[in-house]
Design a protein around this motif. Sequence first.
Motif, PDB file in Angstrom:
ATOM      1  N   SER A 163       0.897  -1.099   0.002  1.00 27.76           N
ATOM      2  CA  SER A 163       0.163  -0.027   0.232  1.00 27.76           C
ATOM      3  C   SER A 163       0.767   1.240  -0.036  1.00 27.76           C
ATOM      4  O   SER A 163       2.075   1.204   0.400  1.00 27.76           O
ATOM      5  N   ILE A 164       0.356   2.403  -0.388  1.00 29.43           N
ATOM      6  CA  ILE A 164       1.055   3.680  -0.390  1.00 29.43           C
ATOM      7  C   ILE A 164       1.494   3.702   1.112  1.00 29.43           C
ATOM      8  O   ILE A 164       2.511   4.505   1.403  1.00 29.43           O
ATOM      9  N   GLN A 165       0.841   3.331   2.125  1.00 31.84           N
ATOM     10  CA  GLN A 165       1.031   3.596   3.409  1.00 31.84           C
ATOM     11  C   GLN A 165       2.322   2.795   3.841  1.00 31.84           C
ATOM     12  O   GLN A 165       3.281   3.332   4.619  1.00 31.84           O
ATOM     13  N   ASP A 166       2.407   1.858   3.394  1.00 34.34           N
ATOM     14  CA  ASP A 166       3.468   0.880   3.335  1.00 34.34           C
ATOM     15  C   ASP A 166       4.797   1.659   3.040  1.00 34.34           C
ATOM     16  O   ASP A 166       5.967   1.545   3.650  1.00 34.34           O
ATOM     17  N   ILE A 167       4.835   2.406   1.910  1.00 34.15           N
ATOM     18  CA  ILE A 167       6.009   2.773   1.377  1.00 34.15           C
ATOM     19  C   ILE A 167       6.177   4.008   1.960  1.00 34.15           C
ATOM     20  O   ILE A 167       7.376   4.427   2.464  1.00 34.15           O
ATOM     21  N   ALA A 168       5.077   4.677   2.487  1.00 34.18           N
ATOM     22  CA  ALA A 168       5.254   6.142   3.197  1.00 34.18           C
ATOM     23  C   ALA A 168       6.035   5.666   4.674  1.00 34.18           C
ATOM     24  O   ALA A 168       6.885   6.298   5.118  1.00 34.18           O
ATOM     25  N   ASP A 169       5.785   4.328   5.141  1.00 33.71           N
ATOM     26  CA  ASP A 169       6.335   4.204   6.599  1.00 33.71           C
ATOM     27  C   ASP A 169       7.790   3.665   6.296  1.00 33.71           C
ATOM     28  O   ASP A 169       8.755   4.119   7.098  1.00 33.71           O
ATOM     29  N   ALA A 170       7.962   2.777   5.078  1.00 29.35           N
ATOM     30  CA  ALA A 170       9.555   2.719   4.672  1.00 29.35           C
ATOM     31  C   ALA A 170      10.268   3.962   4.397  1.00 29.35           C
ATOM     32  O   ALA A 170      11.434   4.011   4.946  1.00 29.35           O
ATOM     33  N   CYS A 171       9.723   5.025   3.893  1.00 23.87           N
ATOM     34  CA  CYS A 171      10.552   6.369   3.764  1.00 23.87           C
ATOM     35  C   CYS A 171      10.403   7.280   5.150  1.00 23.87           C
ATOM     36  O   CYS A 171      11.381   8.283   5.185  1.00 23.87           O
ATOM     37  N   GLY A 172       9.683   6.954   6.045  1.00 23.89           N
ATOM     38  CA  GLY A 172       9.475   7.792   7.107  1.00 23.89           C
ATOM     39  C   GLY A 172       8.996   9.018   7.047  1.00 23.89           C
ATOM     40  O   GLY A 172       9.234  10.292   7.363  1.00 23.89           O
ATOM     41  N   ILE A 173       8.075   9.261   5.879  1.00 27.74           N
ATOM     42  CA  ILE A 173       7.340  10.341   5.657  1.00 27.74           C
ATOM     43  C   ILE A 173       5.898  10.126   5.682  1.00 27.74           C
ATOM     44  O   ILE A 173       5.186   9.082   5.926  1.00 27.74           O
ATOM     45  N   ALA A 174       5.039  11.156   5.505  1.00 24.46           N
ATOM     46  CA  ALA A 174       3.402  10.993   5.573  1.00 24.46           C
ATOM     47  C   ALA A 174       3.128  10.629   4.200  1.00 24.46           C
ATOM     48  O   ALA A 174       3.531  10.783   3.188  1.00 24.46           O
ATOM     49  N   LYS A 175       1.926   9.843   4.217  1.00 21.35           N
ATOM     50  CA  LYS A 175       1.328   9.291   2.998  1.00 21.35           C
ATOM     51  C   LYS A 175       0.905  10.274   2.203  1.00 21.35           C
ATOM     52  O   LYS A 175       1.322  10.108   1.063  1.00 21.35           O
ATOM     53  N   GLY A 176       0.468  11.464   2.635  1.00 24.86           N
ATOM     54  CA  GLY A 176       0.089  12.544   1.645  1.00 24.86           C
ATOM     55  C   GLY A 176       1.021  13.318   0.787  1.00 24.86           C
ATOM     56  O   GLY A 176       1.020  13.699  -0.192  1.00 24.86           O
ATOM     57  N   THR A 177       2.449  12.963   1.726  1.00 18.20           N
ATOM     58  CA  THR A 177       3.588  13.704   0.747  1.00 18.20           C
ATOM     59  C   THR A 177       3.740  12.942  -0.651  1.00 18.20           C
ATOM     60  O   THR A 177       4.185  13.208  -1.609  1.00 18.20           O
ATOM     61  N   ILE A 178       3.530  11.622  -0.352  1.00 22.39           N
ATOM     62  CA  ILE A 178       3.950  10.573  -1.737  1.00 22.39           C
ATOM     63  C   ILE A 178       2.819  11.045  -2.731  1.00 22.39           C
ATOM     64  O   ILE A 178       3.357  10.972  -3.805  1.00 22.39           O
ATOM     65  N   TYR A 179       1.441  11.439  -2.375  1.00 24.50           N
ATOM     66  CA  TYR A 179       0.557  11.603  -3.204  1.00 24.50           C
ATOM     67  C   TYR A 179       0.900  13.177  -4.042  1.00 24.50           C
ATOM     68  O   TYR A 179       0.310  13.292  -4.799  1.00 24.50           O
ATOM     69  N   LYS A 180       1.950  13.828  -3.413  1.00 25.18           N
ATOM     70  CA  LYS A 180       2.088  15.093  -3.883  1.00 25.18           C
ATOM     71  C   LYS A 180       3.234  15.021  -5.227  1.00 25.18           C
ATOM     72  O   LYS A 180       3.109  15.621  -6.094  1.00 25.18           O
ATOM     73  N   TYR A 181       3.680  13.693  -5.099  1.00 26.14           N
ATOM     74  CA  TYR A 181       4.517  13.350  -6.074  1.00 26.14           C
ATOM     75  C   TYR A 181       3.845  12.545  -7.253  1.00 26.14           C
ATOM     76  O   TYR A 181       3.972  12.249  -8.339  1.00 26.14           O
ATOM     77  N   PHE A 182       2.935  11.480  -6.720  1.00 23.58           N
ATOM     78  CA  PHE A 182       2.601  10.295  -7.631  1.00 23.58           C
ATOM     79  C   PHE A 182       0.934  10.328  -7.177  1.00 23.58           C
ATOM     80  O   PHE A 182       0.696  10.175  -5.848  1.00 23.58           O
ATOM     81  N   PRO A 183       0.257  10.620  -7.835  1.00 23.37           N
ATOM     82  CA  PRO A 183      -1.319  10.594  -7.725  1.00 23.37           C
ATOM     83  C   PRO A 183      -1.841   9.213  -7.517  1.00 23.37           C
ATOM     84  O   PRO A 183      -3.156   9.346  -6.656  1.00 23.37           O
ATOM     85  N   SER A 184      -1.356   8.153  -7.541  1.00 28.57           N
ATOM     86  CA  SER A 184      -1.841   6.816  -7.349  1.00 28.57           C
ATOM     87  C   SER A 184      -0.712   5.908  -7.090  1.00 28.57           C
ATOM     88  O   SER A 184       0.379   6.273  -7.419  1.00 28.57           O
ATOM     89  N   LYS A 185      -1.078   4.717  -6.806  1.00 30.29           N
ATOM     90  CA  LYS A 185      -0.154   3.628  -6.626  1.00 30.29           C
ATOM     91  C   LYS A 185       0.507   3.219  -8.069  1.00 30.29           C
ATOM     92  O   LYS A 185       1.523   2.917  -8.330  1.00 30.29           O
ATOM     93  N   GLU A 186      -0.644   3.095  -9.336  1.00 24.86           N
ATOM     94  CA  GLU A 186      -0.292   2.816 -10.326  1.00 24.86           C
ATOM     95  C   GLU A 186       0.841   3.855 -10.962  1.00 24.86           C
ATOM     96  O   GLU A 186       1.561   3.386 -11.613  1.00 24.86           O
ATOM     97  N   ALA A 187       0.599   5.102 -10.734  1.00 24.05           N
ATOM     98  CA  ALA A 187       1.457   6.168 -11.209  1.00 24.05           C
ATOM     99  C   ALA A 187       2.823   5.986 -10.452  1.00 24.05           C
ATOM    100  O   ALA A 187       3.981   6.186 -11.310  1.00 24.05           O
ATOM    101  N   LEU A 188       3.000   5.752  -9.391  1.00 23.75           N
ATOM    102  CA  LEU A 188       4.136   5.208  -8.688  1.00 23.75           C
ATOM    103  C   LEU A 188       4.835   4.190  -9.232  1.00 23.75           C
ATOM    104  O   LEU A 188       5.974   4.268  -9.458  1.00 23.75           O
ATOM    105  N   PHE A 189       4.149   2.970  -9.449  1.00 22.26           N
ATOM    106  CA  PHE A 189       4.833   1.956 -10.131  1.00 22.26           C
ATOM    107  C   PHE A 189       5.282   2.255 -11.489  1.00 22.26           C
ATOM    108  O   PHE A 189       6.282   1.704 -11.765  1.00 22.26           O
TER     109      PHE A 189
END
Length: 286
Positions: free
Chosen positions: A25-51
């Motif tokens: 999940s996006i939350q798993d990746i956020a936890d691995a980075c040590g950042i907020a989940k919302g920060t990931i969505y600033k860069y990537f609008p979805s898990k598909e876009a991140l992949f």
Amino acid sequence: MDTKELKIIHAAIQSFATHGYHATSIQDIADACGIAKGTIYKYFPSKEALFESVFIYHSESIVKQIQELTADPHLSPKQKLITQIHFQIKGYLERKDFNFIFFKEIPIKDKRKIKKVMRKTKAQIMLREQELLCAHYGDQIKPYVWDMVIALQGMVKEHLMIATEAKAPIHPEVIADIIVKRMDIIIFALKDHTDTPLMAESAIQDFLGIVSATQARDDQIKQILKEIEVKLCEISQPKLYQSYTLLLEEIALEEPRLFLIDALLSYLEKEPALQALIPKIKKLLL
């Protein structure tokens, strides 16, 4: 790509490879980075876009490393050829878990953009192999060089596939050296042949031309979308940004609905700050 975006991509690579695409999940990746989940969505609008970004990053890294490794002036053309093959095999082993996820877990409909990246990467590797084969074997290979590029790729690909299925040991340095020795034997026999090459130069150039034209168009679209995003961030209009996000999602589909893309672009075009950009992207998308 800034430091935080790169950190997210590296964390995503590890998470996808370890747990699988669907189980991550996006939350798993956020936890691995040590950042907020919302920060990931600033860069990537979805898990598909991140992949998708992870795959593009992977592919571009492969080409970049091949170019750097085979540019060493201290290596002979033969050593450069062996180095490229060695790197491809070593890279396959290092990315095996990630590649398994891509080919087994991601539905075909989600691969439209990724397929374009794969085709571009393939073209760049083929061109580099063609240069190295000509440099190593000289004029005698030139009429048949694309046949030899395909033969070389086939040897590498099929050996890895069968060895992996059979759980046989794979030693990149040994395999790369032996494959070039096999190429030596094949190409030595070519000196007595005058038959027509199996792969015509025109067919290869058509393939490479299609890749170049498609990539140029995709690069233009990507650049204009980035400019639109910058403008939207400057004017801070949530509804417009929501429409922009929907536009990105629609473009990413295997069969994007052109009527919806047209409607979203027309809505965005009402914003004065975007009126110079929207007609440009309409020409490319519609």
